[in-house]
Write an enzyme that holds these catalytic residues in place. Sequence first.
Site, PDB file in Angstrom:
ATOM      1  N   ARG A  72      12.567 -28.338 -84.818  1.00 17.69           N
ATOM      2  CA  ARG A  72      13.717 -27.427 -84.643  1.00 17.69           C
ATOM      3  C   ARG A  72      14.470 -27.650 -83.320  1.00 17.69           C
ATOM      4  NH1 ARG A  72      13.814 -22.510 -84.581  1.00 17.69           N
ATOM      5  NH2 ARG A  72      15.489 -22.264 -86.077  1.00 17.69           N
ATOM      6  N   TYR A 112      18.223 -28.859 -84.079  1.00 18.30           N
ATOM      7  CA  TYR A 112      19.287 -27.840 -83.998  1.00 18.30           C
ATOM      8  C   TYR A 112      19.568 -27.380 -82.571  1.00 18.30           C
ATOM      9  CZ  TYR A 112      17.331 -27.109 -88.719  1.00 18.30           C
ATOM     10  OH  TYR A 112      16.827 -27.275 -89.979  1.00 18.30           O
ATOM     11  N   PRO A 156      13.385 -14.060 -98.722  1.00 15.79           N
ATOM     12  CA  PRO A 156      13.130 -14.215 -97.284  1.00 15.79           C
ATOM     13  C   PRO A 156      12.092 -15.297 -97.011  1.00 15.79           C
ATOM     14  CG  PRO A 156      11.872 -12.383 -98.144  1.00 15.79           C
ATOM     15  CD  PRO A 156      12.694 -12.904 -99.292  1.00 15.79           C
ATOM     16  N   GLY A 157      12.315 -16.069 -95.980  1.00 16.79           N
ATOM     17  CA  GLY A 157      11.326 -17.063 -95.567  1.00 16.79           C
ATOM     18  C   GLY A 157      10.944 -16.821 -94.120  1.00 16.79           C
ATOM     19  N   TYR A 204       9.421 -23.068 -90.644  1.00 16.07           N
ATOM     20  CA  TYR A 204      10.098 -24.354 -90.474  1.00 16.07           C
ATOM     21  C   TYR A 204       9.458 -25.175 -89.351  1.00 16.07           C
ATOM     22  CZ  TYR A 204      13.330 -21.847 -93.453  1.00 16.07           C
ATOM     23  OH  TYR A 204      13.875 -21.108 -94.484  1.00 16.07           O
ATOM     24  N   CYS A 252       9.013 -41.613 -78.910  1.00 12.75           N
ATOM     25  CA  CYS A 252       9.988 -42.481 -78.235  1.00 12.75           C
ATOM     26  C   CYS A 252      11.406 -42.123 -78.640  1.00 12.75           C
ATOM     27  CB  CYS A 252       9.695 -43.933 -78.569  1.00 12.75           C
ATOM     28  SG  CYS A 252       8.025 -44.351 -78.116  1.00 12.75           S
ATOM     29  N   GLU A 253      11.837 -40.959 -78.276  1.00 12.96           N
ATOM     30  CA  GLU A 253      13.188 -40.460 -78.548  1.00 12.96           C
ATOM     31  C   GLU A 253      13.566 -39.555 -77.388  1.00 12.96           C
ATOM     32  OE1 GLU A 253      15.242 -40.887 -81.196  1.00 12.96           O
ATOM     33  OE2 GLU A 253      13.854 -41.890 -82.569  1.00 12.96           O
TER      34      GLU A 253
HETATM   35  N1  LLP Z   1      17.204 -18.953-100.095  1.00 12.99           N
HETATM   36  C1  LLP Z   1      17.928 -20.088 -99.994  1.00 12.99           C
HETATM   37  C2  LLP Z   1      18.810 -20.482-101.090  1.00 12.99           C
HETATM   38  C3  LLP Z   1      17.833 -20.881 -98.833  1.00 12.99           C
HETATM   39  O1  LLP Z   1      18.563 -21.985 -98.740  1.00 12.99           O
HETATM   40  C4  LLP Z   1      16.970 -20.476 -97.784  1.00 12.99           C
HETATM   41  C5  LLP Z   1      16.842 -21.288 -96.586  1.00 12.99           C
HETATM   42  C6  LLP Z   1      16.230 -19.288 -97.933  1.00 12.99           C
HETATM   43  C7  LLP Z   1      16.381 -18.545 -99.097  1.00 12.99           C
HETATM   44  C8  LLP Z   1      15.309 -18.771 -96.882  1.00 12.99           C
HETATM   45  O2  LLP Z   1      16.019 -18.461 -95.729  1.00 12.99           O
HETATM   46  P1  LLP Z   1      15.316 -17.738 -94.471  1.00 12.99           P
HETATM   47  O3  LLP Z   1      14.953 -16.337 -94.887  1.00 12.99           O
HETATM   48  O4  LLP Z   1      14.117 -18.532 -94.109  1.00 12.99           O
HETATM   49  O5  LLP Z   1      16.359 -17.783 -93.439  1.00 12.99           O
HETATM   50  N2  LLP Z   1      15.091 -25.503 -91.217  1.00 12.99           N
HETATM   51  C9  LLP Z   1      15.977 -24.476 -90.734  1.00 12.99           C
HETATM   52  C10 LLP Z   1      16.208 -23.397 -91.743  1.00 12.99           C
HETATM   53  C11 LLP Z   1      16.744 -23.900 -93.069  1.00 12.99           C
HETATM   54  C12 LLP Z   1      16.918 -22.819 -94.076  1.00 12.99           C
HETATM   55  C13 LLP Z   1      17.199 -23.395 -95.420  1.00 12.99           C
HETATM   56  N3  LLP Z   1      17.384 -22.430 -96.440  1.00 12.99           N
HETATM   57  C14 LLP Z   1      15.432 -23.937 -89.421  1.00 12.99           C
HETATM   58  O6  LLP Z   1      14.421 -24.430 -88.938  1.00 12.99           O
HETATM   59  O7  LLP Z   1      16.023 -23.036 -88.828  1.00 12.99           O
END
Ligand code: LLP
Length: 422
Positions: A312, A316, A274-275, A372, A343-344
């Site tokens: 973000r 997105y 988890p992130g 993120y 400037c975007e």
């Molecule tokens: N494991 C893998 C293999 C991943 O690719 C990712 C996220 C995670 C774990 C963690 O995922 P989470 O629990 O954070 O959803 N920049 C984007 C999100 C990109 C996520 C990339 N991979 C945003 O701002 O929404």
Amino acid sequence: MLNESIRYVNGRLQVDGVPVTDMVGELTAGLPTPVYIYSLKRILANFAALKAAFASLNPHIHYSAKANANLAILRALIDEGAGIDAVSWGEIKRALVAGCDPENIVFAGVGKTPEELKLAVEAGVGWFNVENVYECFLLNSLAVNVGRTVRVALRYNPAVEASTMPGIATGHKSAKFGLNRTDLMAVLESQADYTNLRIEGIHVHIGSQLGDTAATRQGVEAALAIAPRYPTLHTINIGGGFPARYNDTQQPTYADFATMLQPLLDGYTVIIEPGRSIVADAGILVTQVLYTKAQGGVNTVIVDASMTELLRPALYGAAHQIVPVIEKPDSPAQPASVVGPVCETTDVLGTQIGLPEMQHGDLLAILDAGAYGMVMASNYNQRPRPAEVVVDGDTWRIARRRETVDDLLRFEQVDTGLPAEK
Ligand code: LLP
């Protein structure tokens, strides 16, 4: 969304009881804006909630450092028993500096370089999530040269459509991620050739900010259609993807995922990565109003944060709530666009944001910016990246100082002849 840690008291936004205006802003002679502020308490509460919800699966939890790699945050989570999910040597090194046992690091990524793989093998990283047939060959050769055996999970592309924003889905069949079924089977059938790889797991991360548990179930079921045929495959890594609540919409909870996974994964060792769900709602980006304008029927608030601090929304179309740091109860909320100075045309932090009348110097907080946010910040337009502040109990500290313009010039080794700035 506001929560127990980030909330108003007497009309002033606080982080764990510390008023934002005690830390930030010209008025208080505090830190310059924009600035990220994180609640360590909230991060640890999220981590504890995750552990409790998944208790029956007893997973190894590898916090995904890509969401927020601030050392203070990594350290606090490692102290609570988290391992780290890293996607570059930079993240591995950060995890090691933060005190992570290399055995508790998972090295993932679709394009690991030979140099990164070698450094990781030498460092004794615990798991390699491999996504390519040639990567198996390369990793094996490096492991032979270094004289080690390394543990591998094969990242499977299960060809499922995750319910999330298109930019952050990873499990569909045209995605660049993972091994398709043919390649996965080919590696498993020839695993004896990889003398120094122990292939012990399948990894199926299908996307981030998942809107339901259905695609995760399909991904795990696809992995379980293969794993039992190979007795050494005792581990299933389901990745991350648990959603944060950016608004009032109903989201699946940790418990929803755990309840769905429990019967499927009985008897397997489980890893999760988890992130976002650990850090998103623990962070705010505080910014100051520079100017306002009303053109073409749109109220626009120009602030000193931009897409270079929080990408973000521009990348997105992600929506973050934006709230005043000091409420103005006498000024009714009006819809406004909050934009940055870059400037975007896409440098928009939020549209249709209900805000009281804004004036130069007013502070705004962009909510749910702990994941993120800073990690995706850039120096576009030669903008120094902001400071990161950690609120730890009732005290706060600068965990990472703001960059200066001189920091940015340093890489080109110029003598400016101008005085250095603070
Ligand atoms: N494991 C893998 C293999 C991943 O690719 C990712 C996220 C995670 C774990 C963690 O995922 P989470 O629990 O954070 O959803 N920049 C984007 C999100 C990109 C996520 C990339 N991979 C945003 O701002 O929404």
